[in-house]
Write an enzyme that holds these catalytic residues in place. Structure first.
Site, PDB file in Angstrom:
ATOM      1  N   SER A 139     -91.877 -14.578  25.410  1.00  0.00           N
ATOM      2  CA  SER A 139     -91.685 -13.124  25.253  1.00  0.00           C
ATOM      3  C   SER A 139     -91.110 -12.793  23.878  1.00  0.00           C
ATOM      4  CB  SER A 139     -90.741 -12.599  26.335  1.00  0.00           C
ATOM      5  OG  SER A 139     -91.185 -12.998  27.605  1.00  0.00           O
TER       6      SER A 139
HETATM    7  C1  LIG Z   1     -94.103 -13.799  29.923  1.00  0.00           C
HETATM    8  S1  LIG Z   1     -94.226 -15.350  30.691  1.00  0.00           S
HETATM    9  C2  LIG Z   1     -92.532 -15.813  30.847  1.00  0.00           C
HETATM   10  C3  LIG Z   1     -91.834 -16.071  29.545  1.00  0.00           C
HETATM   11  C4  LIG Z   1     -90.818 -17.166  29.653  1.00  0.00           C
HETATM   12  N1  LIG Z   1     -89.643 -16.789  30.352  1.00  0.00           N
HETATM   13  C5  LIG Z   1     -90.522 -17.823  28.318  1.00  0.00           C
HETATM   14  O1  LIG Z   1     -89.378 -17.917  27.932  1.00  0.00           O
HETATM   15  O2  LIG Z   1     -91.436 -18.292  27.687  1.00  0.00           O
HETATM   16  C6  LIG Z   1     -94.580 -14.908  32.367  1.00  0.00           C
HETATM   17  C7  LIG Z   1     -94.703 -16.098  33.286  1.00  0.00           C
HETATM   18  O3  LIG Z   1     -94.614 -15.615  34.627  1.00  0.00           O
HETATM   19  C8  LIG Z   1     -95.393 -16.462  35.429  1.00  0.00           C
HETATM   20  N2  LIG Z   1     -95.685 -15.806  36.717  1.00  0.00           N
HETATM   21  C9  LIG Z   1     -96.606 -14.840  36.985  1.00  0.00           C
HETATM   22  N3  LIG Z   1     -96.538 -14.500  38.290  1.00  0.00           N
HETATM   23  C10 LIG Z   1     -95.578 -15.270  38.845  1.00  0.00           C
HETATM   24  C11 LIG Z   1     -95.070 -15.406  40.156  1.00  0.00           C
HETATM   25  N4  LIG Z   1     -95.540 -14.656  41.168  1.00  0.00           N
HETATM   26  N5  LIG Z   1     -94.098 -16.314  40.377  1.00  0.00           N
HETATM   27  C12 LIG Z   1     -93.624 -17.098  39.355  1.00  0.00           C
HETATM   28  N6  LIG Z   1     -94.072 -17.010  38.099  1.00  0.00           N
HETATM   29  C13 LIG Z   1     -95.031 -16.113  37.837  1.00  0.00           C
HETATM   30  C14 LIG Z   1     -96.620 -16.744  34.588  1.00  0.00           C
HETATM   31  O4  LIG Z   1     -97.246 -17.932  35.038  1.00  0.00           O
HETATM   32  C15 LIG Z   1     -96.027 -16.834  33.187  1.00  0.00           C
HETATM   33  O5  LIG Z   1     -95.820 -18.159  32.806  1.00  0.00           O
END
Ligand SMILES: C[S@@+](CC[C@H](N)C(=O)[O-])C[C@H]1O[C@@H](n2cnc3c(N)ncnc32)[C@H](O)[C@@H]1O
Length: 385
Positions: free
Chosen positions: A94
């Site tokens: 992010s």
């Molecule tokens: C924007 S990224 C997160 C950024 C992360 N915190 C970082 O520091 O890089 C969003 C993540 O949420 C995950 N995601 C989407 N839906 C989800 C769910 N229902 N449960 C867990 N993870 C989920 C995606 O696989 C993705 O890797």
């Protein structure tokens, strides 16, 4: 707390250290956090280790670690997309200023227990660990989890951050209770499991869909058992998979693909200079609090310049009215006159009510009726007294 490992200095390492210093100064200048320990965490954790397989920038460029400007791009205040499916981003690191503001809003202390939903690259989990939190992080994509685990191990945080594979909707009950739950993916509502896994005075920080973006809300259970929320920050996130992104009766109008119909009606600007980005998002949030037709529009073909803005849309996408940062209103479609009148009234109401900021809004959250996977969604935004 385990600190990220210090590596022997080589040319690339010293370049990274130099660029990281610039990056931390940029975050400091932006004023997104006032906590020195948070800025120190950004200085200590090497972001490049979390994007070792490359990333895509906002303008669609694929960047590899062998590219000459790889490190320069890593240490910019920009999101780095690390996985696309059919051209749609499904994982990323992010935007750093957003991470900093969210970590500040979490009010972490050494030893705070945090559950992160969406480990992504693992970078945010490493930052929270560097400020002393005990972090458990869950992600729904197996390859994303594997890469995050490897990155955390590379900087010496294997085992310090507990990474799990699964749908974050369920939380991670066996590692709780948590002082904080932080969500790094866009939702339509909050999981009741997270509230059940919190200590009594804990809270959830989550980006919850509102008028075409995902502002960050602080959510907690009050003494009466009611679930309450407060808007904290403007933000944009990719959408979650599974029940966390279900549409519900209080959802704003569904986003439309493609450009809006060409403008047929115009009302002139009222603000010179136009609202700045903060003022514009305050206006947009208020419009969304008052009207569920509010959403995001990129503008008619050719756009409005910039990333787009606040529009009122009908469900079929034929009539719309957009409010621009200078207060002008454009509209089109069979009901253009009515949509423009409503947009003007909402704009003027925001001014008459003293231009409320995003963080002046609060809301009760109510459970959707889904018997299997209910979520708690905002219903009935109010100004805080
Ligand atoms: C924007 S990224 C997160 C950024 C992360 N915190 C970082 O520091 O890089 C969003 C993540 O949420 C995950 N995601 C989407 N839906 C989800 C769910 N229902 N449960 C867990 N993870 C989920 C995606 O696989 C993705 O890797």
């Amino acid at each position: 707390m385990r600190r990220p490992e210090v590596r022997p200095a080589g040319p690339a390492v010293s370049q990274a250290v130099e660029l990281r210093r610039r990056y931390v100064e940029e975050l400091r200048r932006e004023g997104v956090t006032h906590r020195e320990d948070v800025l120190r965490a950004f200085d200590a954790v090497p972001r490049e280790e979390f994007v070792r397989d490359g990333f895509t920038t906002g303008d669609g460029r694929l960047v590899a670690p062998t590219d000459a400007d790889f490190l320069d791009l890593v240490y910019r205040d920009a999101p780095l997309v690390t996985k696309l499916v059919d051209g749609v981003p499904v994982s990323s690191s992010s935007q750093p200023s957003l991470m900093a503001a969210m970590i500040e809003a979490l009010d972490l202390r050494p030893g705070s227990r945090v559950l992160e939903i969406g480990v992504g690259t693992g970078y945010n989990a490493a930052l929270m660990s560097a400020v002393g939190a005990r972090v458990t992080s869950v992600d729904i994509q197996p390859d994303v989890v594997d890469r995050a685990v490897a990155a955390l191990a590379r900087i010496g945080l294997a085992g310090a951050v507990d990474v799990r594979l699964g749908d974050g909707y369920l939380g991670v009950p066996d590692a709780g209770p948590y002082d904080r739950v932080v969500v790094t993916v866009g939702l339509t509502g909050v999981s009741p499991h997270w509230l059940a896994q919190l200590v009594p005075d804990g809270c959830v920080l989550a980006p919850v869909a509102h008028a075409g973006s995902h502002p960050v809300l602080r959510v907690w259970r009050s003494r009466t058992g009611a679930v309450e929320g407060r808007a904290v920050l403007r933000a944009g996130f990719m959408s979650a998979a599974g029940p966390l992104a279900a549409r519900h009766p209080w959802s704003h109008v569904a986003p439309r693909g493609g450009p809006l119909a060409p403008t047929t009606l115009r009302h002139p600007p009222v603000w010179r200079p136009p609202l700045d980005v903060f003022g514009y998002h305050d206006l947009w949030f208020a419009v969304g609090a008052w009207d569920r037709r509010a959403g995001f529009g990129a503008g008619p073909a050719g756009g409005w310049g910039g990333p787009g803005g606040c529009v009122l849309l009908d469900g079929a996408g034929t009539s719309w009215a957009g409010i621009l940062a200078d207060g002008s209103v454009q509209a089109a479609g069979p009901s253009a006159g009515g949509y423009a009148a409503d947009a003007l009234a909402l704009r003027d109401r925001w001014v008459d009510e003293g231009r409320p900021r995003i963080d002046e809004w609060c809301v009760p959250l109510v459970a959707t009726v889904d018997p299997e996977t209910p979520i708690l969604v905002p219903s009935g935004w109010q100004r805080r007294r």
